[in-house]
Design an enzyme around this catalytic site. Sequence first.
Site, short mmCIF file in Angstrom:
data_model
loop_
_atom_site.label_atom_id
_atom_site.label_comp_id
_atom_site.label_asym_id
_atom_site.label_seq_id
_atom_site.Cartn_x
_atom_site.Cartn_y
_atom_site.Cartn_z
N ASP A 1 7.78 7.39 2.00
CA ASP A 1 7.52 7.05 3.11
C ASP A 1 7.78 5.86 3.83
OD1 ASP A 1 5.80 6.17 1.22
OD2 ASP A 1 4.14 5.60 2.42
N GLU B 1 2.84 6.58 -0.01
CA GLU B 1 2.36 5.31 -1.13
C GLU B 1 1.99 4.33 -0.33
OE1 GLU B 1 2.68 1.85 -2.86
OE2 GLU B 1 4.27 2.28 -1.54
#
Length: 403
Positions: free
Chosen positions: A91, A149
Amino acid sequence: MISSFPQSPSVNLSQIRLEIRALQSRLVAWRRQLHQQPELGFQEHKTAAFIAQELQQMGIDYQTGIAKTGIVATIKSPFPGPVLAIRADIDALPIQEENEVTYRSQHDGIMHACGHDGHTAIALGTAYYLWHHRTNFKGTIKILFQPAEESPGGAKPMIAEGVLKNPDVDAIIGLHLWNVLPLGTVGVRSGAIMAAVECFELNLFGKGGHGAMPHQTVDSVVLSAQIINALQTIVSRNINPIDSAVVTIGKLQAGTALNVIADKAFMSGTVRYFKPELEGYFGKRIEEIVAGICQGYGAKYELDYWHLYPPVINEEKMANLVHSVALDVVETPVGIVPNCQNMGGEDMSFFLQEVPGCYFFLGSANVDKGLAYPHHHPRFDFDETVLSMGVEMFIRCVEKFCC
């Protein structure tokens, strides 16, 4: 920009095997493609599609849709053996990129400002190499492409959906490209390497009034100041000085005009610590302090406190394995950085609570090239030479663990 580093070693690319060096242009192309198409946590649909497409072209088995956008690739040796997992986060962050590069983000307000594009490229390169050298190790490698994350955390839902099962994972490794360290270094240690992260939001309710008549009010600004000062005594007077901890107030809002005493205030902050035994302590102590001060001022409060990530704790044997690999890849002794603890948080911690493993830092900054801005900065970028170094580290870990 970062102005000082640990001593920087000379980068010796001869330690990276020729077949991995030959992957460098592909690693860079993968990383730049990902960098141009950043996506936030649990929204990494294009990223996941790109990873799946590359794995399919390689001929590697994979599963998609795990924890919404996560992917697990499985590479089996023809020889029975242990199961090792490799984790990479995918991400990006809600940051507007300021780099003037050909591969800059094409999504306004979203940027890969923490190196996750590099982590994904390294994991793809590792998968490619392992698939073509399946006889060089025993057992099974599971590569976990993890969403979210940065927030709200994709590791825990991936675990809940069984990524560490069928076959059961024996150990796990992961890396973080680290602009706190120069290219050619590895930060690795056993025990805690990153901190637990806990968060809180506090609403304070006093009594507003005229700035000239404070005796008629309960001043939420003064109340806030007292609470902020008192919260700092948790670390300075309640925690053993040998133990590291941080209480930070990152946001404070109160008032509407210079001559009006505010009736309400809002603050939010974060708590960081290394020792798992401290879990539960800070939330309780913060509430005790807030309740006491509010009672003394005649105010009320609402406190919302939650645990985000536990500390990242490396198992000793796995940390030693990564350390031994680093000795073969980087120049020693300055290339190994054991004093690499920091108060950042990482949900790799959830994987490490389930199976033994090691999370390590791979130095990625290059001051001479202007590639030394810190993580989460709108001009963050790294020396892409580190990509092949990351693959080399992972491959050697596989070959040592799955021997």
